[in-house]
Design a protein around this motif. Structure first.
Motif, PDB file in Angstrom:
ATOM      1  N   GLN A   1      -2.789  -9.829  -1.237  1.00  0.00           N
ATOM      2  CA  GLN A   1      -4.070 -10.366  -1.710  1.00  0.00           C
ATOM      3  C   GLN A   1      -5.166  -9.305  -1.816  1.00  0.00           C
ATOM      4  O   GLN A   1      -6.282  -9.620  -2.217  1.00  0.00           O
ATOM      5  CB  GLN A   1      -4.540 -11.512  -0.796  1.00  0.00           C
ATOM      6  N   ARG A   2      -4.872  -8.077  -1.426  1.00  0.00           N
ATOM      7  CA  ARG A   2      -5.886  -7.017  -1.564  1.00  0.00           C
ATOM      8  C   ARG A   2      -5.634  -6.282  -2.868  1.00  0.00           C
ATOM      9  O   ARG A   2      -4.823  -5.362  -2.940  1.00  0.00           O
ATOM     10  CB  ARG A   2      -5.831  -6.051  -0.382  1.00  0.00           C
ATOM     11  N   GLU A   3      -6.361  -6.676  -3.883  1.00  0.00           N
ATOM     12  CA  GLU A   3      -6.149  -6.077  -5.201  1.00  0.00           C
ATOM     13  C   GLU A   3      -6.795  -4.701  -5.273  1.00  0.00           C
ATOM     14  O   GLU A   3      -7.641  -4.355  -4.458  1.00  0.00           O
ATOM     15  CB  GLU A   3      -6.725  -7.006  -6.273  1.00  0.00           C
TER      16      GLU A   3
ATOM     17  N   GLU B   1     -14.102 -14.476   2.926  1.00  0.00           N
ATOM     18  CA  GLU B   1     -14.587 -13.634   4.043  1.00  0.00           C
ATOM     19  C   GLU B   1     -15.165 -14.520   5.154  1.00  0.00           C
ATOM     20  O   GLU B   1     -14.928 -14.303   6.340  1.00  0.00           O
ATOM     21  CB  GLU B   1     -15.656 -12.649   3.552  1.00  0.00           C
TER      22      GLU B   1
ATOM     23  N   THR C   1       0.845  -1.195   0.000  1.00  0.00           N
ATOM     24  CA  THR C   1       0.000   0.000   0.000  1.00  0.00           C
ATOM     25  C   THR C   1       0.886   1.253   0.000  1.00  0.00           C
ATOM     26  O   THR C   1       0.536   2.259  -0.589  1.00  0.00           O
ATOM     27  CB  THR C   1      -0.939   0.019   1.236  1.00  0.00           C
TER      28      THR C   1
ATOM     29  N   CYS D   1      -6.120 -18.131  -0.580  1.00  0.00           N
ATOM     30  CA  CYS D   1      -6.533 -16.988   0.238  1.00  0.00           C
ATOM     31  C   CYS D   1      -7.873 -17.323   0.878  1.00  0.00           C
ATOM     32  O   CYS D   1      -8.770 -17.821   0.196  1.00  0.00           O
ATOM     33  CB  CYS D   1      -6.670 -15.759  -0.663  1.00  0.00           C
TER      34      CYS D   1
ATOM     35  N   ALA E   1      -0.080  -6.258   1.736  1.00  0.00           N
ATOM     36  CA  ALA E   1      -1.454  -6.466   1.245  1.00  0.00           C
ATOM     37  C   ALA E   1      -1.458  -7.132  -0.125  1.00  0.00           C
ATOM     38  O   ALA E   1      -2.187  -6.717  -1.023  1.00  0.00           O
ATOM     39  CB  ALA E   1      -2.171  -5.117   1.174  1.00  0.00           C
TER      40      ALA E   1
ATOM     41  N   LEU F   1      -3.835 -12.565   3.874  1.00  0.00           N
ATOM     42  CA  LEU F   1      -4.100 -11.424   2.984  1.00  0.00           C
ATOM     43  C   LEU F   1      -2.825 -10.622   2.758  1.00  0.00           C
ATOM     44  O   LEU F   1      -2.662  -9.955   1.743  1.00  0.00           O
ATOM     45  CB  LEU F   1      -5.185 -10.515   3.571  1.00  0.00           C
TER      46      LEU F   1
END
Lengths: 244, 244
Positions: free
Chosen positions: A173-175, B218, A152, B215, A171, B231
């Motif tokens: 896996q946070r696209e 939720e 980030t 991954c 992060a 993540l």
């Protein structure tokens, strides 16, 4: 419409001084391996997505391509590209890759250099690209490596005790959007995982044939000690795929 | 011979308490996606590389596999595996995957769970595996993700100001041995890049068909808050490939 940093004065003034702009393809360290992924270009119908100054478009013609269509969002880039050729078989065109529609089974080769990581609607473009390729046609592209885009806040931390440098992955896996400073602030990129890039291809009728996480050779490191950071984490991902 | 941590008392006592040992395949969070990569197992000839307690070997038989060969280096693991079945169509065998030789065009499915990242001579094993598969046969495997194995010293750092956690990547492109503490010290793993895993397959006559950087969903995160670290960076890489 996509963010168009390339037409901002301050950005452009700095961007055109990069080796890959002043020296062309040979000024890009990853070009040799990207070139190795290309098929024979003789007589080929070629599409260049995010053509910039047109270095690849002109290269394709010099290799005997029958026709090259170069697309870019930046008017400045296209002006520059047009000023460097009078070749009627190269057509430079201003268009937004976020909503480009392509003709069916038209191209033998689709090329894209360091453009895909800017696009929000990349799944759409990959599907269009697949549609636009003849069977057995090739997609060859480079993008910023997911390890490079993941943080980030990009940060290479130096351990006070050991001197060891480490890239901070917080992060992966946070696209989604990543905002960076590159000559100017507020440059927006899209982080995607390796899995997403690969599955976009596999899901759009491509067969993966080439996958290179660019890394300098020992020789290149001697000439360019600054590239040692590439051993910590790669900046460039190069991919070749064949339309089934 | 390979390092055989599984036959060390202290390691083994802890290892057998893991969910994936006590609960079997359903105790492994990545199993659902790995299973989705498998072809129909009915009548299949199956090879299980690093079979451990034999959970997958027995699963394959329960799905109708004609014959399953399970190979492991650990005598303790194999004793345990043998104690859980009297099925004549499962053959458990002690062998070192570092120098295993396989018969030609014998298997329909080769499976391997969390084993490949221990092997020094993985290129050799992938070539043997390719040789041993029938045309159209499937290789499905999981390994520790290169982002997980990359650090010379694994370290999740917490930023004092923001609370942000980051995984320290200091040597992604430097492949080779990584020494870890996992129940006991001195556990040796082999770090390889994503590029190396993919190119081993492409270079051995495989077509890449499935690529998952595991991954949690939720839902899974709500049930297992500790998995949030996934993540930040994935632990597991799951790959499916077809022998051409």
């Amino acid at each position: 419409m996509s963010q168009n940093i390339y037409d901002q004065g301050e950005f452009f003034e700095n961007y055109i001084k990069l080796d890959r702009q002043t020296k062309g393809l040979d000024g890009a360290p990853e070009w040799r391996q990207l070139r190795a992924m290309l098929p024979e270009l003789k007589e080929a119908q070629v599409l260049d997505l995010g053509c910039g100054f047109g270095w690849f478009s002109r290269f394709a013609r010099s290799e005997g391509a029958a026709y090259v269509r170069g697309i870019d969002l930046s008017a400045k880039m296209l002006d520059n590209a047009r000023s460097m050729t009078s070749d009627d078989a190269i057509a430079y065109e201003k268009a937004d890759l976020e909503n480009l529609t392509l003709p069916e089974m038209q191209y033998d080769v689709v090329f894209s250099s360091l453009t895909f990581h800017y696009l929000v609607s990349l799944p759409r473009l990959v599907a269009e690209t697949s549609k636009s390729l003849k069977r057995g046609g090739r997609l060859v592209f480079s993008c910023e490596h997911p390890l490079f885009t993941a943080p980030t806040t990009p940060n290479l931390v130096v351990d006070q005790d050991t001197g060891r440098k480490a890239w901070q992955i917080d992060a992966y896996q946070r696209e989604g959007i990543r905002t960076r400073t590159w000559f100017v602030g507020g440059v927006q990129k899209q982080h995607r995982t390796v899995g997403t890039y690969i599955n976009l291809l596999l899901g759009s009728g491509f067969r993966l044939t080439d996958y290179v996480e660019w890394c300098p050779s020992e020789e290149e490191l001697v000439k360019n000690p600054g590239w040692e950071v590439e051993l910590i984490r790669p900046t460039f991902l190069l991919i070749g795929a064949t339309k089934d």
